[in-house]
Design an enzyme around this catalytic site. Sequence first.
Site, PDB file in Angstrom:
ATOM      1  N   GLY A  15      42.107  44.427  33.940  1.00 14.85           N
ATOM      2  CA  GLY A  15      42.830  43.466  33.093  1.00 14.85           C
ATOM      3  C   GLY A  15      42.462  43.675  31.630  1.00 14.85           C
ATOM      4  N   ARG A  76      45.175  49.399  37.106  1.00 11.49           N
ATOM      5  CA  ARG A  76      44.221  49.294  38.214  1.00 11.49           C
ATOM      6  C   ARG A  76      44.604  50.444  39.142  1.00 11.49           C
ATOM      7  NH1 ARG A  76      42.262  43.813  37.300  1.00 11.49           N
ATOM      8  NH2 ARG A  76      43.942  42.451  36.654  1.00 11.49           N
ATOM      9  N   ASP A 107      34.544  44.389  36.523  1.00 14.45           N
ATOM     10  CA  ASP A 107      33.776  44.863  37.683  1.00 14.45           C
ATOM     11  C   ASP A 107      34.454  46.006  38.448  1.00 14.45           C
ATOM     12  OD1 ASP A 107      35.675  43.107  38.520  1.00 14.45           O
ATOM     13  OD2 ASP A 107      34.332  41.796  39.650  1.00 14.45           O
ATOM     14  N   THR A 130      36.478  41.694  29.611  1.00 10.36           N
ATOM     15  CA  THR A 130      37.282  40.793  30.454  1.00 10.36           C
ATOM     16  C   THR A 130      37.203  39.399  29.855  1.00 10.36           C
ATOM     17  OG1 THR A 130      37.298  39.569  32.553  1.00 10.36           O
ATOM     18  CG2 THR A 130      35.274  40.721  32.046  1.00 10.36           C
ATOM     19  N   ASP A 132      37.204  36.746  31.474  1.00  9.26           N
ATOM     20  CA  ASP A 132      36.583  35.797  32.402  1.00  9.26           C
ATOM     21  C   ASP A 132      35.090  35.538  32.153  1.00  9.26           C
ATOM     22  OD1 ASP A 132      39.010  35.592  33.618  1.00  9.26           O
ATOM     23  OD2 ASP A 132      38.506  36.831  35.346  1.00  9.26           O
ATOM     24  N   ASP A 134      32.725  37.036  33.490  1.00  9.86           N
ATOM     25  CA  ASP A 134      32.133  36.931  34.831  1.00  9.86           C
ATOM     26  C   ASP A 134      31.256  38.124  35.196  1.00  9.86           C
ATOM     27  OD1 ASP A 134      34.176  38.762  34.972  1.00  9.86           O
ATOM     28  OD2 ASP A 134      35.029  38.027  36.836  1.00  9.86           O
ATOM     29  N   ARG A 176      39.411  33.773  38.018  1.00  9.13           N
ATOM     30  CA  ARG A 176      39.634  34.008  39.443  1.00  9.13           C
ATOM     31  C   ARG A 176      38.453  33.543  40.274  1.00  9.13           C
ATOM     32  NH1 ARG A 176      41.506  39.873  39.684  1.00  9.13           N
ATOM     33  NH2 ARG A 176      39.624  39.966  38.438  1.00  9.13           N
TER      34      ARG A 176
HETATM   35  O1  F6P Z   1      40.129  39.507  35.431  1.00 11.39           O
HETATM   36  C1  F6P Z   1      40.800  38.827  34.430  1.00 11.39           C
HETATM   37  C2  F6P Z   1      41.952  38.043  34.950  1.00 11.39           C
HETATM   38  O2  F6P Z   1      42.545  37.554  33.822  1.00 11.39           O
HETATM   39  C3  F6P Z   1      41.665  36.919  35.960  1.00 11.39           C
HETATM   40  O3  F6P Z   1      41.218  35.727  35.390  1.00 11.39           O
HETATM   41  C4  F6P Z   1      42.997  36.782  36.630  1.00 11.39           C
HETATM   42  O4  F6P Z   1      42.855  36.242  37.910  1.00 11.39           O
HETATM   43  C5  F6P Z   1      43.468  38.185  36.693  1.00 11.39           C
HETATM   44  O5  F6P Z   1      42.911  38.857  35.605  1.00 11.39           O
HETATM   45  C6  F6P Z   1      44.967  38.372  36.703  1.00 11.39           C
HETATM   46  O6  F6P Z   1      45.242  39.722  36.863  1.00 11.39           O
HETATM   47  P1  F6P Z   1      46.665  40.411  36.780  1.00 11.39           P
HETATM   48  O7  F6P Z   1      46.861  40.814  35.371  1.00 11.39           O
HETATM   49  O8  F6P Z   1      46.564  41.584  37.682  1.00 11.39           O
HETATM   50  O9  F6P Z   1      47.682  39.403  37.202  1.00 11.39           O
END
Ligand code: F6P
Length: 328
Positions: A15, A76, A107, A130, A132, A134, A176
């Site tokens: 992300g 990803r 991660d 990120t 988050d 996290d 998440r």
């Molecule tokens: O990891 C960062 C994040 O923003 C999370 O908080 C969220 O759940 C996820 O990415 C969403 O990912 P995507 O862009 O694949 O929808």
Amino acid sequence: MSKKIKKIAVLTSGGDSPGMNAAVRSVVRTCAYHNIECLGVYRGYEGLIDSDFEPMNARSVRDIINRGGTILKSARSKRFMTPEGRKVAHDNLVREGVDAMVLIGGDGTFTGGLVFNREYDFPVMGIPGTIDNDIAGTDFTLGYDTALNTAVEAIDKIRDTASSHNRLFFIEVMGRDVGHIALNAGIGAGAEQIMIPEESIGIERLLESLERSRKSGKLSSIVIVAEGDKTGKNVFELKDYIDDLDQGYDVRVMVLGHMQRGGSPTCFDRVLASRMGVKAVESLMEGKSNFMVGTVHDKMTLCPIDEALKGESKINKELIRVSEIMTT
Ligand code: F6P
């Protein structure tokens, strides 16, 4: 004695987060400063497999410190999870004469880097990017501060309309697995209740607290819900549940979603990114590998990637107490 580093590749993966561009800029310019060649890799590990490369110099990264997203793009990659994909990636790096890689991401990015390092003994250095926050081993990840400010600004605006109409708003923020954004943005925006995965309050306590707020004279309420909250109902289901109780609440829902990942990075994130890029390149030059750069009590640190992955980024309990007191 480790091999002298002459060429470094840099990629962004997973992300995106505000500050990734500032980190790319810092990696490229630190390389230029030390006369090391730098190769930009587009679309994270996907680009590594597809040889989607571009040589970068100090001028390639002009005017990007203030830009959200990532000029290198992100992805990803499922292919990089396979030994075949990683073999192609390694062959490409060897052909390009790359000696080490800086990986900017979360991660998933670090897990890929670790596996790759173990398979090919290829030097890697991680920069935590990120929103988050996290990741263990650093007080702050890149983009978290910007995301908090974006979320607070949005919640402030929603409060204006909530209070004009005496409404109850459920606002979902990203996170998440963790509640850092919810807890901090919730306190910063004066939310009446904050629901996070680490300390699920459950629906009964939520209802009690809303009722208390109402009895104390509050006419509108903001409830912040982390997307990973464990109550078992998402914000839309929470609205339906409360509507069905028919207790007189006028409920609305807002999912802040990906807008939290966009926008120009705050000064904090730009400075953090600049420091992390310097630390990452210079650590590789010192022969270090398999670390993630971080900041702990405002000092630049290195944390072994596997420890960063295994560790937990814990919520600050003091903040939970502060939030309880503030909602009195
Ligand atoms: O990891 C960062 C994040 O923003 C999370 O908080 C969220 O759940 C996820 O990415 C969403 O990912 P995507 O862009 O694949 O929808």
